[in-house]
Design an enzyme around this catalytic site. Sequence first.
Site, PDB file in Angstrom:
ATOM      1  N   HIS A  48      65.401 -58.854-100.254  1.00 44.12           N
ATOM      2  CA  HIS A  48      65.926 -59.869-101.165  1.00 44.12           C
ATOM      3  C   HIS A  48      67.103 -60.630-100.567  1.00 44.12           C
ATOM      4  O   HIS A  48      67.299 -61.809-100.885  1.00 44.12           O
ATOM      5  CB  HIS A  48      66.286 -59.238-102.507  1.00 44.12           C
ATOM      6  CG  HIS A  48      65.083 -58.818-103.289  1.00 44.12           C
ATOM      7  ND1 HIS A  48      65.120 -57.905-104.329  1.00 44.12           N
ATOM      8  CD2 HIS A  48      63.778 -59.182-103.157  1.00 44.12           C
ATOM      9  CE1 HIS A  48      63.907 -57.742-104.806  1.00 44.12           C
ATOM     10  NE2 HIS A  48      63.080 -58.497-104.113  1.00 44.12           N
ATOM     11  N   HIS A  59      52.556 -60.208-104.443  1.00 46.76           N
ATOM     12  CA  HIS A  59      52.658 -58.943-105.176  1.00 46.76           C
ATOM     13  C   HIS A  59      53.977 -58.973-105.946  1.00 46.76           C
ATOM     14  O   HIS A  59      54.943 -58.311-105.586  1.00 46.76           O
ATOM     15  CB  HIS A  59      52.611 -57.754-104.219  1.00 46.76           C
ATOM     16  CG  HIS A  59      51.347 -57.657-103.417  1.00 46.76           C
ATOM     17  ND1 HIS A  59      51.077 -58.468-102.342  1.00 46.76           N
ATOM     18  CD2 HIS A  59      50.270 -56.836-103.540  1.00 46.76           C
ATOM     19  CE1 HIS A  59      49.886 -58.143-101.829  1.00 46.76           C
ATOM     20  NE2 HIS A  59      49.383 -57.162-102.543  1.00 46.76           N
ATOM     21  N   SER A 115      61.732 -60.327-106.977  1.00 42.54           N
ATOM     22  CA  SER A 115      61.567 -61.541-106.174  1.00 42.54           C
ATOM     23  C   SER A 115      61.223 -62.775-107.011  1.00 42.54           C
ATOM     24  O   SER A 115      61.711 -63.871-106.712  1.00 42.54           O
ATOM     25  CB  SER A 115      60.518 -61.322-105.085  1.00 42.54           C
ATOM     26  OG  SER A 115      59.304 -60.827-105.619  1.00 42.54           O
ATOM     27  N   GLU A 126      50.214 -60.939-109.562  1.00 41.80           N
ATOM     28  CA  GLU A 126      50.371 -59.500-109.760  1.00 41.80           C
ATOM     29  C   GLU A 126      49.045 -58.936-110.272  1.00 41.80           C
ATOM     30  O   GLU A 126      48.528 -59.396-111.288  1.00 41.80           O
ATOM     31  CB  GLU A 126      51.496 -59.203-110.749  1.00 41.80           C
ATOM     32  CG  GLU A 126      51.638 -57.740-111.117  1.00 41.80           C
ATOM     33  CD  GLU A 126      51.767 -56.830-109.888  1.00 41.80           C
ATOM     34  OE1 GLU A 126      51.037 -55.821-109.840  1.00 41.80           O
ATOM     35  OE2 GLU A 126      52.596 -57.135-109.003  1.00 41.80           O
ATOM     36  N   ASP A 130      44.576 -60.736-107.360  1.00 38.90           N
ATOM     37  CA  ASP A 130      44.813 -60.146-106.054  1.00 38.90           C
ATOM     38  C   ASP A 130      45.517 -61.188-105.196  1.00 38.90           C
ATOM     39  O   ASP A 130      44.962 -62.231-104.868  1.00 38.90           O
ATOM     40  CB  ASP A 130      43.483 -59.735-105.430  1.00 38.90           C
ATOM     41  CG  ASP A 130      43.653 -58.994-104.112  1.00 38.90           C
ATOM     42  OD1 ASP A 130      44.661 -59.221-103.423  1.00 38.90           O
ATOM     43  OD2 ASP A 130      42.761 -58.199-103.770  1.00 38.90           O
ATOM     44  N   GLY A 131      46.760 -60.902-104.827  1.00 37.39           N
ATOM     45  CA  GLY A 131      47.543 -61.861-104.069  1.00 37.39           C
ATOM     46  C   GLY A 131      46.973 -62.165-102.698  1.00 37.39           C
ATOM     47  O   GLY A 131      47.168 -63.263-102.161  1.00 37.39           O
ATOM     48  N   ASP A 191      54.501 -58.549-100.298  1.00 41.57           N
ATOM     49  CA  ASP A 191      55.255 -57.315-100.508  1.00 41.57           C
ATOM     50  C   ASP A 191      54.355 -56.292-101.201  1.00 41.57           C
ATOM     51  O   ASP A 191      54.505 -56.009-102.384  1.00 41.57           O
ATOM     52  CB  ASP A 191      56.500 -57.631-101.347  1.00 41.57           C
ATOM     53  CG  ASP A 191      57.332 -56.402-101.655  1.00 41.57           C
ATOM     54  OD1 ASP A 191      57.181 -55.386-100.956  1.00 41.57           O
ATOM     55  OD2 ASP A 191      58.141 -56.463-102.604  1.00 41.57           O
TER      56      ASP A 191
END
Length: 286
Positions: free
Chosen positions: A18, A41, A106, A124, A149-150, A170
């Site tokens: 971050h 994610h 994030s 997500e 699904d990212g 991530d």
Amino acid sequence: MNYRHGYHAGNFADLLKHTALCELLRLLTAKDKKLLVLDTHAGAGGYDLAGSQARRTGEAEAGIVRLMAEPRAGMPGAVARYLAAVQAYDRKFGPAGGALQRYPGSPRLVRAALRPGDRFIACERHPEEALKLKREFAGDRAVEVRQADGYHAVKELLPPAERRALVLIDPPFEANDEFEVLTRAVRHGLRRFATGCYAVWYPVKDEAPVATFIDSLAGVKYLNMELDLGPSTPEGKLAICGLVVINPPWKFEEAMREALPWIAAHLGDGVSASFSTSPPNAPAQA
């Protein structure tokens, strides 16, 4: 699909990714050109540090809470800006000056940095986390939340109409083949959009898959950073994590080489930071 970041919010891994994320957003939004930010994610968006999940692990106490108690004098600029962003989010839920109650994931850090005209898509996959994320940004037209699904979003959304993008990857690393899936997604993203900026987080539980992943980046410009809690880490706990930033913007490396060792020095004895970069002949991207 059992991962909940609430147990780990504000831990040492979050300090690494971050701080870097805030600095990337600052530098990329300094240009007067529109930007797409894709968070593959995204998690729940924000986290209650007084809740049962955070209290169960106590990881925030050894991470963000410890850094927030440090005096700002002499603090690297990137760290100060990150802590200010955390504090600004927390103040939405209570008066200033008290104990830190809420931690921004994030998506919240991205949202705070967006300018009019920028796009933010947060993905997500976990149904409950996705629902929390949608509630976090209910009514906010600047944020598009997808229960998806990212990794698929990388294929779908690149290249962006803006021709500029920050892609944050991530993953929870629950699956045994996560590094293989991650490597394919990064390769696909670079084939579709070679000049994008990609920030990819990973845990170091076994050095072999990490080395294979880094080797797969041959031919691209990157900065790889790792934070190591040292040998005193309790058995079974994550002790080392990394973040590789592909096509980092100008001055990003300089900022992180100042910030990350400072963070390590203030987390406790034995904590260390390390850096590696792409080979000198790797082509620089615009």
